[in-house]
Scaffold this motif. Structure first.
Motif, short mmCIF file in Angstrom:
data_model
loop_
_atom_site.label_atom_id
_atom_site.label_comp_id
_atom_site.label_asym_id
_atom_site.label_seq_id
_atom_site.Cartn_x
_atom_site.Cartn_y
_atom_site.Cartn_z
N VAL A 113 0.85 -1.19 0.00
CA VAL A 113 0.00 0.00 0.00
C VAL A 113 0.88 1.24 0.00
N THR A 114 0.36 2.28 -0.61
CA THR A 114 1.07 3.55 -0.64
C THR A 114 0.60 4.40 0.53
N VAL A 115 1.56 4.85 1.34
CA VAL A 115 1.23 5.65 2.52
C VAL A 115 1.71 7.08 2.27
N PRO A 116 0.86 8.07 2.45
CA PRO A 116 1.30 9.45 2.24
C PRO A 116 2.46 9.80 3.16
N VAL A 117 3.28 10.72 2.73
CA VAL A 117 4.39 11.20 3.55
C VAL A 117 3.82 12.06 4.67
N LEU A 118 4.14 11.70 5.89
CA LEU A 118 3.67 12.46 7.04
C LEU A 118 4.61 13.63 7.30
N THR A 119 4.06 14.84 7.36
CA THR A 119 4.87 16.03 7.58
C THR A 119 4.55 16.67 8.92
N SER A 120 5.44 17.56 9.35
CA SER A 120 5.19 18.29 10.60
C SER A 120 3.93 19.13 10.49
N ALA A 121 3.67 19.68 9.31
CA ALA A 121 2.47 20.51 9.14
C ALA A 121 1.20 19.70 9.36
N THR A 122 1.20 18.45 8.89
CA THR A 122 0.04 17.59 9.09
C THR A 122 -0.13 17.26 10.56
N LEU A 123 0.96 16.91 11.23
CA LEU A 123 0.89 16.63 12.66
C LEU A 123 0.42 17.85 13.45
#
Length: 983
Positions: free
Chosen positions: A469-479
């Motif tokens: 599965v493809t998982v989106p890149v988690l960024t500090s902005a999202t957190l």
């Protein structure tokens, strides 16, 4: 003094009383020794099914007692599917009971090591985290208490990421703190949760974690390839030769079973009929020679079809799916589990057929004598075979049959191409037969756990359960966006892609069935439900599209399985332009979207969103004793009274109890029977009629002790295994009787729900942390708590929690100060008038201001009237004024983090993350507090709060700040629930 050598005695003392002579297998003791030697848990635990993987709970608890510096305070056991038997939860419950009851021995030493100073409650909290409902809002009472929690990826993952499914925005930060700090997350069937593991790793790398370490993650699997250890650098813990030579473990590893392949020749159009009929025929045939026969389907609909073919036949049959209410499952298992569990007494000769879904693959410690299963990916087949001859007690190989639908292609809606790939590969290993001629399948394959590990090692990768599965890149902005829990930002980044990858997976909807919801007066539904808020035990999780189609009475249903599958495309429906049929001449069925007490919405199917909790009238049908049944039009049973709340019973006295009594006693009530009718010959009829008569009388509404005789008589005719019996006996001590009559504030009109009285064991109300009125009431109606006494108690508890967690002195002093001043805003005269039920003179003449009013927290009409009479502005929050007062008091306190204290006070009801509701006081007043400048309620909006919130997140970490908030909030809730006035 505890040593590692005490582990054997610990396991024996915990489990031997009910499970025979129970001692650790070699791999379990080796795991303990490895953790102690390496100072950390391994990354992967690779142990065959049937060898006690849930014993990692024993290891975690023992490590916490022996070497607390290596342990985590909360352990989450994650299984990404719906379970009919939650073996991990039952295992943890035995652990908690042994620690609670131990007076001597190793368990007593472990309990003493785990118990925190000042905690007179349970040593180990055990919680079952279920979906989208107030399953137990404060699921860990104290942040310093050890806990074991079982749950799914959705439930654990959403809480970790500050977006708990079914959790109000004001409770999200507590859940995030408890999951994200001081935690060990063990993921079973890890191959189904790759995206979740990726997200945890990414989140851990993006936070500074200055207060606690990031969550420790351990994955478990029965089929971990050796290449993972070689190429991924993972530390893998496996069984050894000592396990193979062990007298018990070795027998299970070599348990005799033979796997044969059968084909059902059919077409896609006929498969839904032909395959269930063939499997049911084979099951009936096997039941002649085997005591317990398991039949496993890939979807709930196919399991229902098989059950329909077998029900009413000569052999007793039950249906087990994960799409059922936990209470219904508990009732079913109470009646049958002794006949199907591993290690059962085998003197009962009665045959039994269990029709089930994937729900029995994990967590179910059952022992089948014969198995029939639909074709599935290899890992799923290995799990299903793990329920056959589980303990290795059969001398003759136990039979297993994989039945394949010949119309299956590589677009299987549940398993995709892996199902067909596995079948095609298996046919190269052994011959195939048919249900009519099973002998053509020959001798089949050896299917012991040892043989299956060898077989799996040679299987092509296509036989695995899923694709990458493809998982989106988690960024500090999202957190950062997720950490802003109140108000929720817009747009709000969705979390499903980070839990399951970029698929069509969506969180299910949690559905509750309730009685007494008048179809012509839906505006009364919220008040009726608020008397007894929903809990997980009465809920079923349903895929959103399946639920919408049921509400619209659309027969074009999709497959529903007990694992998460992508939802089917609806473009075909839109292309036809044909509207789905609707009931009531085109009017859509209405539901109640329930967030928490006081926050609800009447809605139709199109308004329901993934992760919602909804309540529907029992008259809609859709649920029977075996769970979700969209084809059923019979009135469902309301089981809300069978669920304990905060460990204590609550019972609505109304005509619906006739259906509950019939359900518990097996009385045959026709589906069309009026709720006001009951078979007078039934032994429960007379005591139940007496209960109903009391509830309708003035005596019954004012003298709760009058119910005791009728409750005792009714309990006497209910089997001791039934949940209704537990509720009735739990109410034979000190109880309260709450009349439910309501008065509409606007019109003065009075009305009474279908249950005129609610009985509750004393102090069953939990603290309402959300509303101004709810957070200012006591656990005991009629009792008032002074403001200064309450704040002193909260300050002491918060300091105690922080000290037990090992926080630095400055942080401990800061949370203590926040507790000491958190409710200062309640000194305002209008607020005090509200707490005195709208009597201003009483508020002015009171010797001291109140923190808690003594009003009944369930009487919302009284609370609204008190606020309106007092003139307190709607939506205005006392935390805003409390924070301003604290800022002045903090002018000369260098030993505290002033910004942190102000934030903890402003956020102590879950708001101010990053902003409190910007309510302007239309009629501001001045407030005089000795030693402080005169304050004015016209200035309560703190526009500096968002910048302060951002700085504190950077300083303490997102989860660290949430933990500091949780310390203050849980201390407040602890003291409020116990009406604690002195520490």
């Amino acid at each position: 003094m505890l040593t590692a050598d005490d582990f054997t005695a610990f396991v024996a003392q915990v489990h031997s009383p009910g499970l025979g002579d129970r001692r650790p297998f070699p791999w379990q003791r080796a795991l303990l020794d490895r953790i102690l030697a390496e100072g950390r848990w391994p990354d992967v635990i690779d142990v065959p099914t049937g060898l006690g993987k849930t014993s990692v709970l024993d290891v975690a608890v023992f490590v916490a007692a022996l070497r607390p510096q290596l342990a985590r305070r909360r352990m989450f056991f994650v299984v990404d599917r719906r379970l009919v038997v939650d073996e991990a939860y039952e295992h943890a419950t035995r652990l908690a009971s042994a620690l609670r009851d131990a007076a001597s021995g190793v368990c007593a030493q472990v309990a003493q090591a785990l118990r925190m100073p000042g905690d007179d409650g349970e040593v180990l909290t055990v919680a079952r985290m279920r979906g989208g409902v107030t399953w137990d809002r404060i699921w860990v009472e104290r942040p310093d208490r050890y806990a074991i929690v079982t749950g799914t990826v959705d439930q654990v993952g959403s809480r970790l990421l500050f977006r708990g499914y079914g959790v109000s925005e004001h409770a999200r930060s507590i859940d995030a703190a408890l999951v994200g700090t001081d935690s060990l997350i063990v993921i079973d069937e890890a191959h189904l949760a790759d995206a979740f593991q990726t997200t945890i790793t990414a989140a851990s790398a993006l936070d500074p974690w200055p207060l606690t370490p990031a969550p420790a993650v351990v994955t478990m699997s029965a089929t971990t390839p050796t290449t993972q250890e070689q190429t991924g650098g993972a530390r893998v813990h496996r069984i050894s030769a000592a396990d193979e030579e062990h007298p018990v473990a070795g027998r299970r590893l070599r348990a005799r079973k033979r796997l044969r392949l059968l084909t059902v020749t059919t077409s896609r159009a006929k498969a839904a009929t032909d395959v269930p009929r063939a499997m049911a025929t084979l099951a009936a045939r096997l039941a002649c020679d085997a005591t317990v026969v398991g039949v496993v389907a890939n979807t709930v609909a196919r399991a229902r079809a098989m059950f329909g073919h077998l029900a009413g036949g000569p052999v007793e049959v039950i249906l087990l799916t994960g799409r059922s209410r936990p209470i219904d499952r508990d009732i079913l298992l109470a009646r049958y589990y002794e006949r199907i569990k591993a290690g059962r007494n085998r003197t009962d000769p009665r045959p039994l057929i269990i029709v089930a879904t994937q729900t029995i693959e994990v967590g179910a410690n059952i022992d089948l004598d014969a198995l029939i299963t639909e074709s599935a990916p290899l890992s799923a087949l290995i799990q299903r075979l793990g329920r056959l001859n589980r303990l290795g007690l059969h001398d003759v190989p136990a039979p297993a049959y994989v039945v394949h639908d010949a119309s299956v292609t590589d677009d299987d809606p549940v398993y995709g191409p892996a199902r067909l790939a596995t079948w095609q590969w298996l046919t190269t290993q052994t011959p195939t037969g048919t249900v009519a001629k099973p002998e053509a399948a020959g001798n089949g394959l050896e299917a012991s756990p040892t043989a299956l590990r060898t077989l799996a090692a040679s299987a092509p990768t296509e036989t695995g359960t899923g694709t990458m599965v493809t998982v989106p890149v988690l960024t500090s902005a999202t957190l950062d966006a997720w950490s802003r829990t109140s108000p929720t930002p817009h747009p709000d980044p969705p979390i499903p892609p980070f839990l399951h990858g970029l698929t069509d997976h969506a969180p299910p909807v949690t559905v509750i069935w309730r009685t007494g919801l008048p179809n012509d007066e839906p505006q009364r539904w919220p008040a009726i439900i608020d008397f007894l808020p929903p809990v997980t035990e009465e809920a079923i999780d349903i895929p959103l599209r399946e639920l919408r189609r049921w509400l619209l009475q659309d027969p074009d249903t999709e497959p529903v399985a007990d694992i998460e599958i992508p939802e089917a495309d609806t473009d075909k429906r839109r292309a036809t332009g044909k509207p789905p049929p609707r009931p009531n001449g085109g009017e859509e069925r209405r539901v109640l979207r329930y967030h928490h007490r006081g926050d609800t919405e009447i809605a139709t199917a199109g308004r329901i969103q993934p992760g919602d909790t909804i309540v529907v009238p029992v008259e809609y049908g859709g649920c029977d004793q075996y769970g979700w049944n969209p084809a059923s039009t019979h009135t469902a049973i309301d089981v809300a009274d069978l669920a304990y709340r905060r460990g204590k019973p609550v019972l609505r006295i109304g005509a619906h109890l006739r259906h509950l009594a019939a359900y518990a006693t097996g009385t045959d009530l026709a589906p069309t029977t009026s709720p006001d009718a009951s078979p007078e010959a039934s032994p429960w009829a007379a005591p139940l009629n007496e209960l109903l008569a009391l509830a309708a009388s003035k005596t019954g509404q004012t003298q709760p002790d009058k119910y005791r005789e009728a409750l005792t008589a009714l309990a006497a005719v209910i089997d001791h295994r039934e949940p209704l019996r537990r509720t009735l006996t739990g109410l034979q001590g000190k109880i309260t009787a709450t009349p439910t009559q309501q008065t509409e504030p606007a019109t003065g009109t009075s009305w009474t729900p279908a249950f005129p009285v609610i009985l509750a064991a004393t102090n069953t109300s939990s603290a309402d942390d959300d509303s101004e009125t709810g957070s200012s009431t006591t656990a005991y109606p009629g009792r008032r708590i002074g403001l200064d006494a309450h704040q002193r108690a909260v300050a002491a508890r918060a300091a105690q929690f922080a000290t037990n967690l090992g926080l630095a002195r400055r942080l401990t002093a800061s949370v203590e100060a926040a507790g000491r001043w958190h409710d200062e805003g309640k000194r305002e005269l209008r607020f005090q008038t509200m707490l005195f039920a709208g009597r201003r003179a009483a508020a002015e003449l009171a010797p001291e201001p109140l923190a808690k009013s003594g009003l009944d927290p369930t009487n919302r009409a009284e609370a609204i009237r008190a606020r309106e009479v007092a003139g307190y502005p709607p939506g205005m929050r006392h935390e805003a004024l409390s924070a301003r007062i604290a800022r002045h008091r903090l002018a000369h306190t260098p030993d505290l983090d002033a910004d942190l204290v102000v934030h903890l006070i402003a956020s102590h009801h879950g708001r101010n993350r990053p902003l409190l509701p910007p309510v302007t006081d239309p009629d501001p007043i001045k407030i005089n507090i000795p030693g402080l400048p005169v304050l004015n309620t016209a200035d309560t909006i703190d526009w500096a709060a968002p910048a302060r919130f951002s700085r504190l997140n950077s300083q303490y970490g997102r989860w660290g700040l949430a933990l500091l908030e949780a310390i203050v909030r849980l201390a407040d809730i602890w003291c409020s629930a116990r009406d604690e006035e002195i520490p």
